[in-house]
Design a protein around this motif. Structure first.
Motif, PDB file in Angstrom:
ATOM      1  N   ASN A   1       0.817  -1.206   0.000  1.00  0.00           N
ATOM      2  CA  ASN A   1       0.000   0.000   0.000  1.00  0.00           C
ATOM      3  C   ASN A   1       0.854   1.261   0.000  1.00  0.00           C
ATOM      4  OD1 ASN A   1      -2.226  -1.581   0.062  1.00  0.00           O
ATOM      5  ND2 ASN A   1      -2.953  -0.949   2.079  1.00  0.00           N
ATOM      6  N   LYS A   2       0.224   2.339  -0.460  1.00  0.00           N
ATOM      7  CA  LYS A   2       0.841   3.656  -0.389  1.00  0.00           C
ATOM      8  C   LYS A   2       0.869   4.094   1.065  1.00  0.00           C
ATOM      9  CE  LYS A   2      -1.633   6.773  -2.305  1.00  0.00           C
ATOM     10  NZ  LYS A   2      -2.306   7.544  -3.355  1.00  0.00           N
ATOM     11  N   LYS A   3       2.012   4.564   1.534  1.00  0.00           N
ATOM     12  CA  LYS A   3       2.157   4.952   2.937  1.00  0.00           C
ATOM     13  C   LYS A   3       1.785   6.422   3.112  1.00  0.00           C
ATOM     14  CE  LYS A   3       5.756   1.558   3.960  1.00  0.00           C
ATOM     15  NZ  LYS A   3       7.150   1.338   4.415  1.00  0.00           N
ATOM     16  N   ILE A   4       0.858   6.651   4.048  1.00  0.00           N
ATOM     17  CA  ILE A   4       0.308   7.989   4.280  1.00  0.00           C
ATOM     18  C   ILE A   4       0.810   8.549   5.604  1.00  0.00           C
ATOM     19  CG2 ILE A   4      -1.802   9.349   4.525  1.00  0.00           C
ATOM     20  CD1 ILE A   4      -1.575   8.123   1.793  1.00  0.00           C
ATOM     21  N   LEU A   5       1.257   9.800   5.570  1.00  0.00           N
ATOM     22  CA  LEU A   5       1.567  10.542   6.789  1.00  0.00           C
ATOM     23  C   LEU A   5       0.463  11.574   6.978  1.00  0.00           C
ATOM     24  CD1 LEU A   5       3.429  11.387   9.153  1.00  0.00           C
ATOM     25  CD2 LEU A   5       4.598  12.920   7.551  1.00  0.00           C
TER      26      LEU A   5
ATOM     27  N   ALA B   1       1.703   6.959  10.161  1.00  0.00           N
ATOM     28  CA  ALA B   1       2.182   7.863  11.216  1.00  0.00           C
ATOM     29  C   ALA B   1       1.367   9.152  11.178  1.00  0.00           C
ATOM     30  CB  ALA B   1       3.663   8.173  11.034  1.00  0.00           C
ATOM     31  N   ILE B   2       1.383   9.849  12.320  1.00  0.00           N
ATOM     32  CA  ILE B   2       0.649  11.117  12.437  1.00  0.00           C
ATOM     33  C   ILE B   2       1.582  12.184  12.995  1.00  0.00           C
ATOM     34  CG2 ILE B   2      -1.360  12.279  13.428  1.00  0.00           C
ATOM     35  CD1 ILE B   2      -2.588   9.538  13.907  1.00  0.00           C
TER      36      ILE B   2
ATOM     37  N   VAL C   1       9.921  16.256   7.832  1.00  0.00           N
ATOM     38  CA  VAL C   1      10.924  15.810   6.847  1.00  0.00           C
ATOM     39  C   VAL C   1      11.601  14.524   7.324  1.00  0.00           C
ATOM     40  CG1 VAL C   1      13.063  16.423   5.663  1.00  0.00           C
ATOM     41  CG2 VAL C   1      11.299  18.167   6.017  1.00  0.00           C
ATOM     42  N   ARG C   2      11.974  14.475   8.609  1.00  0.00           N
ATOM     43  CA  ARG C   2      12.635  13.283   9.155  1.00  0.00           C
ATOM     44  C   ARG C   2      11.732  12.053   9.083  1.00  0.00           C
ATOM     45  NH1 ARG C   2      11.919  10.790  13.702  1.00  0.00           N
ATOM     46  NH2 ARG C   2      10.718  12.520  14.629  1.00  0.00           N
ATOM     47  N   VAL C   3      10.461  12.209   9.501  1.00  0.00           N
ATOM     48  CA  VAL C   3       9.528  11.079   9.503  1.00  0.00           C
ATOM     49  C   VAL C   3       9.266  10.599   8.080  1.00  0.00           C
ATOM     50  CG1 VAL C   3       7.158  10.376  10.042  1.00  0.00           C
ATOM     51  CG2 VAL C   3       8.447  11.768  11.673  1.00  0.00           C
ATOM     52  N   ALA C   4       9.138  11.533   7.155  1.00  0.00           N
ATOM     53  CA  ALA C   4       8.884  11.155   5.754  1.00  0.00           C
ATOM     54  C   ALA C   4      10.026  10.298   5.209  1.00  0.00           C
ATOM     55  CB  ALA C   4       8.696  12.404   4.903  1.00  0.00           C
ATOM     56  N   GLN C   5      11.255  10.624   5.599  1.00  0.00           N
ATOM     57  CA  GLN C   5      12.408   9.847   5.143  1.00  0.00           C
ATOM     58  C   GLN C   5      12.488   8.488   5.851  1.00  0.00           C
ATOM     59  OE1 GLN C   5      15.613  12.567   5.934  1.00  0.00           O
ATOM     60  NE2 GLN C   5      15.384  13.647   3.966  1.00  0.00           N
TER      61      GLN C   5
ATOM     62  N   GLU D   1       2.830   9.799   0.588  1.00  0.00           N
ATOM     63  CA  GLU D   1       1.875  10.901   0.479  1.00  0.00           C
ATOM     64  C   GLU D   1       1.608  11.507   1.847  1.00  0.00           C
ATOM     65  OE1 GLU D   1      -1.434  10.582  -2.435  1.00  0.00           O
ATOM     66  OE2 GLU D   1      -2.698  10.662  -0.648  1.00  0.00           O
ATOM     67  N   ILE D   2       1.539  12.824   1.895  1.00  0.00           N
ATOM     68  CA  ILE D   2       1.217  13.539   3.131  1.00  0.00           C
ATOM     69  C   ILE D   2      -0.162  14.154   2.970  1.00  0.00           C
ATOM     70  CG2 ILE D   2       1.867  15.417   4.682  1.00  0.00           C
ATOM     71  CD1 ILE D   2       4.752  15.072   3.733  1.00  0.00           C
ATOM     72  N   VAL D   3      -1.031  13.951   3.978  1.00  0.00           N
ATOM     73  CA  VAL D   3      -2.377  14.523   3.951  1.00  0.00           C
ATOM     74  C   VAL D   3      -2.529  15.481   5.125  1.00  0.00           C
ATOM     75  CG1 VAL D   3      -4.857  14.073   4.062  1.00  0.00           C
ATOM     76  CG2 VAL D   3      -3.350  12.471   2.857  1.00  0.00           C
TER      77      VAL D   3
END
Length: 613
Positions: free
Chosen positions: A143-147, A174-175, A200-204, A210-212
């Motif tokens: 699945n696509k990982k969503i933050l 993650a939130i 930025v750190r969590v995304a890496q 994708e960030i919502v």
């Protein structure tokens, strides 16, 4: 047929669980041994099982436990189970009390908890089982990982929605939330892992796709700040609309959309006095000149919602008038709508129209507005913006219109281009007429509107679609921006406030660097500025300023009851002198067209077309 079979199967399972629940309650009540139960109690068990089964199945039916889609089971369904179990066991307790049946009263307290657990586990267990069978847990890696940004109600609803729709192939992992008290906590199984400084750190670290941004109550400033941080990642950024855009205030995955430039440049919602606007428009004949243009068409849309007696769309361009006419006929079939093709330069044609329809309110949006194009064609700007405005104003006065509202521009202030100068003369016409006419003449002045025909946004988007470069005239050039609906809302509000002679100035918010605007648009399109899409500086065009002004130095402003609208101090303009100057201008256009700029400077002394900043 399949549905009935499923319901019957569920009823059978409930009957089994109800019987087991009652027997288990006895077992627990008598110290985990059926041998401790007296024969007097045992002989009542079959009778109790029959009564309990009938009462509880009836309660479950009344509370719609057989109508729910259990693959979507959640808190609402669980509450129904608890209430149905509580009431049915309470009824059983009352029954044995009234019939003096030999049953320990505590049995039904124990049964209540067992019912809630067993009936709830059956329903919710089906949802979990279904997810496992369909591979939702096993295939999470695909699945696509969503933050998610925002650990509030909207974030919780979205997590549930993603879980309920595996076909979206998107999983919140993650939130992010700025609340210190939420750090490390779980929201529907997803952990809050940091604040905006950690995006930025969590995304890496979590390899986010994708960030919502899930904060409908966030201010535009907050959205802008969050997007700026998110743009430093390689993730696609999406947003849940604001509360004002969530008409029914419900949150769903379907409402997630791409971030657009309006989200980044928008401002707090406008508070309008709809009663005041309604009293201006309702049951009156309203004319919108230039009614097919970007501002004019939005005026027509919003005016239609206030039930005018008749709405007249006047435009020189038939395709635009046709489009907005068809749109309004679909949305407002009850509307008395007329589309008139006419040119505001033609006085006799206008007089026939005014004589036939006798409009009460005129919104004058017809104008030439493109600065570089008008610099190359100054006489056309004068004919449309000055002579056209004079024609419509004279008709409004002659045929007794109640109010005349002209759409002006910040380029009319200390103009450095012919378009701005002509709009300043149009403002002077309005102020001069207001002193002699029973019609209330006013103007509304504002800056650029996002997405209007010929504005910088559509140009940038087209350049991005073509692979660049995106052209900006100067790295320091700034402009005020407003959305079209916002501008029109304030125009209507200002029009409703008018007493005659005012120039209303709209609060345009903070100015925006065009260079920053270009970079944001490139990022929103999924590209990296100056890497995927180049930005080139072309130099200021003729008549173009580095910045626009909203007030002449001598005007000053006064506040109104709406904090987004101000009134510029009226300046005296003699109508007779202005008429003579305009007539001279007609002669110059015919005989000495190359001198129009020099004469325009006589009419508008602060027009400086030579010293372009």
């Amino acid at each position: 047929m399949i549905y009935k079979v499923r319901v019957l199967f569920l009823i059978v399972l409930d009957i089994i669980l109800i019987n087991i629940s009652l027997l288990l309650a006895y077992f627990l009540r008598f110290e985990l041994s059926f041998g401790n139960i007296s024969s007097e109690f045992i002989k009542e068990i079959p009778h109790l099982i029959l009564i309990a089964t009938i009462i509880k199945i009836a309660a479950f039916y009344i509370f719609k436990l057989y109508n729910s889609l259990w693959k979507y089971a959640g808190i609402y369904e669980l509450m129904n189970i608890i209430i149905a179990s509580f009431l049915s066991n309470t009824f059983m307790l009352g029954y044995v009390f009234l019939t003096q049946t030999h049953v320990p009263r505590s049995i039904f307290i124990i049964t209540f908890f067992i019912d809630c657990f067993s009936i709830g586990a059956l329903r919710l267990g089906y949802r979990v089982f279904r997810r496992i069978i369909r591979g939702e847990v096993i295939l999470i890696r695909n699945n696509k990982k969503i933050l998610l940004i925002g650990a509030g109600d909207a974030g919780a609803s979205l997590i549930n929605e993603f879980h309920l729709h595996p076909e979206l192939k998107s999983t919140p992992v993650a939130i992010i939330d700025d609340s210190r008290g939420k750090q490390g906590k779980k929201l529907n199984g997803v952990t809050v892992v940091g604040t905006r400084n950690d995006i930025v750190r969590v995304a890496q670290e979590k390899d986010i796709d994708e960030i919502v941004i899930a904060i409908p109550s966030a201010s535009p400033k907050t959205i802008n700040e969050l997007f700026s941080i998110c743009s430093n990642t390689k993730c696609k950024v999406k947003i849940l609309p604001s509360l004002s855009q969530l008409i029914d205030e419900t949150v769903s995955v379907q409402k997630i959309r791409d971030v657009n430039i309006e989200d980044l440049l928008g401002r707090d919602p406008i508070k309008l006095d709809n009663n005041e606007i309604g009293s201006l428009i309702s049951e009156r004949v309203v004319m919108v000149t230039g009614g097919g243009g970007s501002i004019g068409s939005e005026l027509c849309r919003q005016i239609a919602a206030f039930s005018p007696k008749q709405l007249i769309i006047l435009d020189n361009y038939e395709n635009n008038a046709y489009d907005i006419q068809n749109e309004l006929l679909v949305k407002h079939p009850e509307l008395n709508l007329v589309a008139v093709i006419a040119n505001v330069r033609e006085k006799p044609r206008l007089e026939n129209i005014f004589r036939g329809y006798k409009p009460d309110i005129i919104f004058h949006a017809a104008a030439h507005k493109h600065v570089p194009l008008m610099e190359a064609n100054p006489t056309e700007a004068i004919k449309n913006n000055i002579f056209g405005t004079l024609n419509v104003a004279e008709c409004a006065d002659k045929f007794g219109a109640k109010r005349f509202v002209m759409i002006s521009t910040d380029k009319a202030v200390n103009p450095t281009n012919i378009m701005g100068a002509t709009k300043r003369v149009a403002e002077m016409i309005i102020q001069a007429f207001s002193k002699h006419s029973k019609t209330e003449f006013v103007a509304v002045r504002f800056g650029n509107v996002l997405g209007s025909n010929g504005s910088v946004i559509p140009l940038f988007k087209k350049q991005i679609e073509q692979g660049g470069p995106v052209t900006v005239t100067d790295p320091e050039i700034i402009r005020y921006f407003m959305t079209i609906p916002e501008a029109v809302q304030l125009v209507l509000q200002a029009g409703a406030m008018a007493k005659g002679g005012e120039i209303f100035v709209l609060d345009m918010g903070e100015p925006v660097k065009i260079y920053d605007l270009a970079r944001n648009l490139i990022k929103l399109s999924g590209f990296e500025p100056d890497v995927d899409i180049k930005i080139e500086f072309t130099g200021l065009r003729p008549g173009e300023k580095l910045y626009e002004e909203l007030l002449l130095a001598e005007e000053g402003i006064e506040a109104t009851k709406n904090n987004k609208i101000y009134v510029a101090k009226p300046l005296h303009t003699d109508l007779a002198i202005l008429r003579r100057e305009i007539e001279c201008l007609r002669d110059i256009i015919i005989n000495n067209a190359d001198q129009v700029r020099d004469y325009m400077k006589i009419i508008v002394p602060n027009y400086d077309y030579k010293d372009i900043v």
